[in-house]
Enzyme design. Structure first.
Site: not given
Ligand code: GAR
Length: 208
Positions: A12-14, A91, A93-94, A108, A110
């Protein structure tokens, strides 16, 4: 105020970048009203709880297929009256039952420059492993709308970083997160909440 529902599966850093951006006023016209995790115990849930954001867990493992899982997610999104859905490290796909009803309302992030290193099977560290294996000299992240095909919806924003000779997937991932994802995701969310993204002929354009 638009209601933002964030879907997560991991660290969940994003999500944290979105929470921080909302607090510091970077996200205009919207507020995170719910965080939904596909994994019980995901650290992203703790981040939400620490910030007083209601959470829900819809475990992917409890559903036999993508369609039944997506129906459960759809029900939750409708109950939450989501104006915007953000996939922040989600992670799964919906199915189109969600993507059609929420067309141009799901964003999203990516961790590559779409159309490279994307689509089914490209997620998390696998994306950076593939980019390093190929030997690209720049990589980055893409913020895009979600449609019926994995990672194929209209691109909103992209940003790049250089790939260094001795990069590991972890090092490249971190560089892309810090320099691109954590900045551009909140920016795109803010643009959406201010109705500054327009769709013309299936492509997204930012209205300045
Ligand atoms: C992030 O790098 C995001 O871009 C990627 O997973 C990581 C999640 O990090 N997402 C995907 O690969 C989706 N296809 P987070 O949980 O720390 O945000």
């Amino acid at each position: 105020m638009k209601k933002i529902v964030v879907l997560v599966s991991g660290g969940g850093t994003n999500l944290q970048a979105l929470i921080d951006a909302e607090k510091s006023g970077i996200i205009k016209g919207g507020s995170i009203t719910c965080v939904i995790s596909s994994k019980p115990g995901a650290y992203a849930l703790e981040r939400a709880e620490n910030n007083g954001i209601p959470t829900r867990v819809i475990p992917r493992k409890e559903y036999p297929d993508s369609v039944s899982y997506s129906r459960a997610v759809l029900e939750a999104l409708d109950e939450e009256q989501a104006d915007l859905v953000v996939l922040a490290g989600f992670m799964t796909i919906l199915d189109e039952c969600v993507t059609k009803k929420y067309a141009y309302k799901i964003i999203n992030v990516h961790p590559a420059l779409i159309p490279s290193f994307c689509g089914e099977g490209f997620y998390g560290l696998k994306v950076h492993e593939a980019a390093l294996e190929y030997g690209v000299k720049v990589s980055g992240a893409t913020i895009h709308f979600v449609n019926e095909k994995a990672d194929a919806g209209a691109i909103i924003l992209q940003g790049t970083v250089n790939v260094e000779r001795d990069d590991t997937p972890e090092v490249l991932q971190r560089r892309i997160m810090e320099n691109v994802e954590w900045k551009l995701l909140p920016k795109a969310v803010s643009l959406f909440c201010q109705d500054k993204i327009e769709i013309i002929g299936g492509k997204a354009y930012v209205r300045e």
